[in-house]
Design a protein around this motif. Structure first.
Motif, mmCIF file in Angstrom:
data_model
loop_
_atom_site.group_PDB
_atom_site.id
_atom_site.type_symbol
_atom_site.label_atom_id
_atom_site.label_comp_id
_atom_site.label_asym_id
_atom_site.label_seq_id
_atom_site.Cartn_x
_atom_site.Cartn_y
_atom_site.Cartn_z
ATOM 1 N N LEU A 293 0.820 -1.206 0.000
ATOM 2 C CA LEU A 293 0.000 0.000 0.000
ATOM 3 C C LEU A 293 0.860 1.265 0.000
ATOM 4 N N SER A 294 2.037 1.202 0.607
ATOM 5 C CA SER A 294 2.883 2.391 0.698
ATOM 6 C C SER A 294 3.360 2.862 -0.670
ATOM 7 N N SER A 295 3.363 1.983 -1.681
ATOM 8 C CA SER A 295 3.782 2.397 -3.017
ATOM 9 C C SER A 295 2.658 3.072 -3.788
ATOM 10 N N PHE A 296 1.428 2.931 -3.310
ATOM 11 C CA PHE A 296 0.272 3.595 -3.912
ATOM 12 C C PHE A 296 -0.122 4.751 -2.988
ATOM 13 N N THR A 297 0.683 5.817 -3.033
ATOM 14 C CA THR A 297 0.530 6.891 -2.051
ATOM 15 C C THR A 297 -0.844 7.541 -2.101
ATOM 16 N N ASP A 298 -1.442 7.640 -3.287
ATOM 17 C CA ASP A 298 -2.764 8.258 -3.381
ATOM 18 C C ASP A 298 -3.815 7.410 -2.678
ATOM 19 N N LEU A 299 -3.696 6.090 -2.786
ATOM 20 C CA LEU A 299 -4.636 5.192 -2.108
ATOM 21 C C LEU A 299 -4.343 5.112 -0.610
ATOM 22 N N ALA A 300 -3.078 5.219 -0.244
ATOM 23 C CA ALA A 300 -2.702 5.132 1.168
ATOM 24 C C ALA A 300 -3.340 6.256 1.983
ATOM 25 N N GLU A 301 -3.476 7.435 1.382
ATOM 26 C CA GLU A 301 -4.127 8.540 2.090
ATOM 27 C C GLU A 301 -5.592 8.212 2.366
ATOM 28 N N LEU A 302 -6.264 7.591 1.404
ATOM 29 C CA LEU A 302 -7.665 7.216 1.596
ATOM 30 C C LEU A 302 -7.796 6.109 2.640
ATOM 31 N N ALA A 303 -6.793 5.231 2.718
ATOM 32 C CA ALA A 303 -6.861 4.082 3.619
ATOM 33 C C ALA A 303 -6.836 4.479 5.089
ATOM 34 N N GLU A 304 -6.449 5.721 5.376
ATOM 35 C CA GLU A 304 -6.413 6.172 6.770
ATOM 36 C C GLU A 304 -7.802 6.152 7.405
ATOM 37 N N GLU A 305 -8.847 6.164 6.574
ATOM 38 C CA GLU A 305 -10.222 6.136 7.079
ATOM 39 C C GLU A 305 -10.804 4.726 7.106
ATOM 40 N N CYS A 306 -10.022 3.731 6.726
ATOM 41 C CA CYS A 306 -10.510 2.349 6.709
ATOM 42 C C CYS A 306 -10.625 1.789 8.123
ATOM 43 N N PRO A 307 -11.549 0.842 8.356
ATOM 44 C CA PRO A 307 -11.632 0.193 9.668
ATOM 45 C C PRO A 307 -10.390 -0.662 9.908
ATOM 46 N N ARG A 308 -10.097 -0.895 11.180
ATOM 47 C CA ARG A 308 -8.922 -1.698 11.518
ATOM 48 C C ARG A 308 -9.044 -3.100 10.914
ATOM 49 N N GLY A 309 -7.947 -3.585 10.341
ATOM 50 C CA GLY A 309 -7.940 -4.926 9.768
ATOM 51 C C GLY A 309 -8.516 -4.999 8.375
ATOM 52 N N PHE A 341 -3.725 -2.161 -7.545
ATOM 53 C CA PHE A 341 -3.379 -2.488 -6.152
ATOM 54 C C PHE A 341 -4.053 -3.780 -5.708
ATOM 55 N N GLN A 342 -5.332 -3.910 -6.020
ATOM 56 C CA GLN A 342 -6.063 -5.110 -5.602
ATOM 57 C C GLN A 342 -5.576 -6.357 -6.335
ATOM 58 N N ARG A 343 -5.153 -6.202 -7.579
ATOM 59 C CA ARG A 343 -4.589 -7.341 -8.306
ATOM 60 C C ARG A 343 -3.336 -7.863 -7.586
ATOM 61 N N LEU A 344 -2.506 -6.954 -7.121
ATOM 62 C CA LEU A 344 -1.262 -7.358 -6.465
ATOM 63 C C LEU A 344 -1.526 -8.054 -5.136
ATOM 64 N N ILE A 345 -2.363 -7.465 -4.307
ATOM 65 C CA ILE A 345 -2.575 -8.083 -2.994
ATOM 66 C C ILE A 345 -3.365 -9.378 -3.108
ATOM 67 N N THR A 346 -4.209 -9.489 -4.153
ATOM 68 C CA THR A 346 -4.916 -10.751 -4.378
ATOM 69 C C THR A 346 -3.944 -11.838 -4.825
ATOM 70 N N THR A 347 -3.025 -11.478 -5.723
ATOM 71 C CA THR A 347 -2.033 -12.419 -6.223
ATOM 72 C C THR A 347 -1.153 -12.942 -5.097
ATOM 73 N N LEU A 348 -0.785 -12.079 -4.186
ATOM 74 C CA LEU A 348 0.097 -12.459 -3.092
ATOM 75 C C LEU A 348 -0.673 -13.113 -1.929
ATOM 76 N N GLY A 349 -1.987 -13.228 -2.059
ATOM 77 C CA GLY A 349 -2.764 -13.870 -1.020
ATOM 78 C C GLY A 349 -2.766 -13.099 0.272
ATOM 79 N N SER A 350 -2.855 -11.773 0.172
ATOM 80 C CA SER A 350 -2.822 -10.957 1.387
ATOM 81 C C SER A 350 -4.083 -11.168 2.225
ATOM 82 N N ALA A 351 -3.867 -11.303 3.516
ATOM 83 C CA ALA A 351 -4.991 -11.420 4.456
ATOM 84 C C ALA A 351 -5.199 -10.127 5.208
ATOM 85 N N SER A 352 -4.141 -9.318 5.287
ATOM 86 C CA SER A 352 -4.254 -8.050 6.017
ATOM 87 C C SER A 352 -3.203 -7.109 5.495
ATOM 88 N N VAL A 353 -3.589 -5.887 5.142
ATOM 89 C CA VAL A 353 -2.663 -4.907 4.635
ATOM 90 C C VAL A 353 -2.694 -3.676 5.534
#
Length: 353
Positions: A293-309, A341-353
């Motif tokens: 997520l840190s490489s997608f800086t524009d999305l990372a700013e939005l993620a600050e409002e996401c629920p924990r986990g 971004f979602q393609r990458l985390i899906t490919t890597l099998g991310s459970a929590s970002v």
């Protein structure tokens, strides 16, 4: 008995006929010295920078910027050690300590006895399921991502992967788009409009040498890119005596041929550019998905409002990124960025970002 009387004369007479020649020792067929766990300190070692790696031989610059500056050829010393995957890798960009013949005279060979602490490591894996990392270069502080506007067709997903690897390593990315005379790069560049990314445009008939040199000055920059995009052409323009192999794109498949087969470092002003072999894939199996997520800086700013986990996946409930992008917060670019971004985390099998 002598041991009761305290008389040792009989014992002395019994062993008087023996001397050192009577000692039997096991033969040593290899005639080598007993191995010791004590390793030499090599206090007389000199420092150098590895600029090439070729079948167990390492090209090293020593005494850079001084009248004694020279290139030497070195091999690994046995005491360099091993890691969990086998031998400790010596890679282009490493600062190392050397002993032996460091004169640089033709035919001489020195030994690398230590690798100095690395500031950065650019790595990749064979694919996304392979956790074993391959180190590409050490101590680079910039990544020049080279992509063609056409011939071959640009691949935004591959550029996303380069960006993830760069940010994971703590390396600043620069995007250089070549062959802009063949096709307008603007639509492709819209994929990265949300990032604060420096872009350099190059034509087939005109390489922006001044702009490139200014960007590389004082930095160690690793150049990466798909086969056939013109990466080695840029290096040859910057360093005329580099003579890097240049390939053509297959007119049927649209793919470039692998031409550069080794990683090589060249001096550009006060900086260095490291040319790497072209690749068609860039595995991220070694990277912690939480860092993507840190490489997608524009999305990372939005993620600050996401629920924990929050996983940020398409089915994640109350994901602030998905909601903001759907509401048009980042425009059409936001949808493309979120998809990547979602393609990458899906490919890597991310459970929590």
């Amino acid at each position: 008995m002598s041991w009761l009387t305290g008389d040792d004369d009989d014992d002395d007479r019994a062993y008087s006929e023996y001397d050192e020649s009577s000692v039997r020792m096991r033969p040593n067929p290899k005639a080598n010295k007993p191995r010791s766990k004590i390793r030499p300190q090599h206090s007389d070692a000199i420092e150098g920078r590895v600029f090439s790696v070729d079948r167990g031989r390492y090209g090293v610059w020593v005494a850079e910027g001084t009248p004694e500056e020279r290139q030497i050829i070195a091999a690994r010393a046995r005491e360099l050690g091993r890691n969990q995957h086998g031998k400790v890798s010596v890679v282009t960009g490493d600062w190392v300590d050397l002993v032996g013949d460091t004169s640089g005279t033709e035919g001489t060979l020195s030994r690398i006895v230590r690798i100095r602490e690395r500031t950065t490591l650019l790595r990749r894996s064979a694919d996304d399921t392979d956790a074993v990392e391959r180190i590409i270069v050490a101590n680079a502080d910039q990544m020049l991502i080279v992509v063609a506007a056409a011939d071959p067709e640009p691949r935004p997903r591959l550029v996303d992967r380069y960006l993830v690897a760069a940010y994971d390593a703590g390396i600043d990315p620069i995007l250089c788009i070549t062959k802009t005379d063949l096709q307008d790069p603007a639509p492709f560049l819209q994929n990265f409009a949300g990032l604060n990314l420096k872009v350099i445009a190059s034509r087939s008939d005109e390489v922006p040498l001044d702009e490139l040199r200014a960007a590389l000055e004082g930095h160690t920059t690793v150049a990466v890119g798909h086969s056939g995009v013109g990466k080695s052409t840029l290096v040859n323009a910057l360093v005329p005596d580099a003579n890097r192999a240049v390939g053509r794109v297959n007119s049927v498949t649209g793919r470039g041929r692998h031409t550069s087969s080794s990683t090589m470092s060249y001096r550009v002003g006060s900086g260095w550019v490291v040319d790497t072999p072209g690749v068609r894939s860039f595995g991220l199996g070694h990277i912690d998905p939480s860092k993507i997520l840190s490489s997608f800086t524009d999305l990372a700013e939005l993620a600050e409002e996401c629920p924990r986990g929050c996983t940020h996946l398409p089915d994640a409930p109350d994901c602030a990124i998905s909601e903001a992008v759907a509401a048009g917060a980042l425009g059409e670019v936001g949808r493309l960025r979120l998809d990547s971004f979602q393609r990458l985390i899906t490919t890597l099998g991310s459970a929590s970002v």
